[in-house]
Design a protein around this motif. Sequence first.
Motif, mmCIF file in Angstrom:
data_model
loop_
_atom_site.group_PDB
_atom_site.id
_atom_site.type_symbol
_atom_site.label_atom_id
_atom_site.label_comp_id
_atom_site.label_asym_id
_atom_site.label_seq_id
_atom_site.Cartn_x
_atom_site.Cartn_y
_atom_site.Cartn_z
ATOM 1 N N ILE A 98 0.845 -1.195 0.000
ATOM 2 C CA ILE A 98 0.000 0.000 0.000
ATOM 3 C C ILE A 98 0.880 1.245 0.000
ATOM 4 N N ALA A 99 1.901 1.263 0.869
ATOM 5 C CA ALA A 99 2.798 2.428 0.945
ATOM 6 C C ALA A 99 3.512 2.648 -0.390
ATOM 7 N N ILE A 100 4.028 1.583 -0.981
ATOM 8 C CA ILE A 100 4.729 1.694 -2.263
ATOM 9 C C ILE A 100 3.778 2.179 -3.353
ATOM 10 N N ASN A 101 2.563 1.614 -3.392
ATOM 11 C CA ASN A 101 1.586 2.031 -4.404
ATOM 12 C C ASN A 101 1.211 3.496 -4.243
ATOM 13 N N GLN A 102 1.073 3.944 -3.005
ATOM 14 C CA GLN A 102 0.737 5.345 -2.778
ATOM 15 C C GLN A 102 1.884 6.261 -3.200
ATOM 16 N N ILE A 103 3.118 5.833 -2.963
ATOM 17 C CA ILE A 103 4.278 6.622 -3.409
ATOM 18 C C ILE A 103 4.300 6.693 -4.938
ATOM 19 N N LYS A 115 11.577 6.495 -8.566
ATOM 20 C CA LYS A 115 10.793 5.304 -8.886
ATOM 21 C C LYS A 115 11.705 4.093 -9.079
ATOM 22 N N GLY A 116 12.811 4.288 -9.784
ATOM 23 C CA GLY A 116 13.755 3.194 -10.010
ATOM 24 C C GLY A 116 14.362 2.691 -8.708
ATOM 25 N N THR A 117 14.698 3.600 -7.818
ATOM 26 C CA THR A 117 15.262 3.208 -6.531
ATOM 27 C C THR A 117 14.249 2.417 -5.719
ATOM 28 N N ILE A 118 13.008 2.890 -5.684
ATOM 29 C CA ILE A 118 11.956 2.165 -4.956
ATOM 30 C C ILE A 118 11.768 0.778 -5.554
ATOM 31 N N ARG A 119 11.728 0.697 -6.873
ATOM 32 C CA ARG A 119 11.564 -0.593 -7.555
ATOM 33 C C ARG A 119 12.736 -1.517 -7.228
ATOM 34 N N ASP A 120 13.974 -0.986 -7.252
ATOM 35 C CA ASP A 120 15.147 -1.811 -6.941
ATOM 36 C C ASP A 120 15.113 -2.319 -5.512
#
Length: 189
Positions: A145-150, A172-177
């Motif tokens: 949920i937190a990642i989707n909201q970001i 976005k790339g950092t979060i995905r990594d």
Amino acid sequence: MIKTPLRILLVEDNEADVLITRRNLQKLIENPTIEVVEDLSSCKQKLINFIPDLVISDYNLPTCTGLEVMQLVQARSPGLPFIFLTGTVHDEELAANTILAGASGFILKKHMSQLEEKLKPLLNKVVFMMSEKQDVRERLRQNKIAINQIYDYLDNLKADNKEQKENINKIKGTIRDINLWKNGDDSEA
């Protein structure tokens, strides 16, 4: 009766079908949490904030098709079980194509009187696939949920110049990594 609490997103515009589906799900699942939407925008918000264990969707909706709903679900939550429940598709080839496109199941509304019987094996499969313990699933759900909201915030952020757009893409790339590293795959991104 399934004892594992399931979170179900029902994409349906017909109130009578919502009631029948809800009643049958409550016969099969001890404490289901069922959210109902009827368009892509609302569906996207529920995928961000509700994080269902299963999506059940009508095929023909007022503003979109079930295939569009399934594509949205697959893009936001790859691997999330998706069941079509529809009365307008009488073409067996189309039913087969929806399964080939990634649907977990397909039930015609003409079988609503047997909905409980038809849903039971599909729901058992969903529960079997959810082998993680409840507390681990809930932590993953909260993280997702937190990642989707970001992601949603970053998608809606108005970037005024090229440098800002590049910075947003880097974030976005950092979060995905980080998410890939934590989960070992991208199914939670």
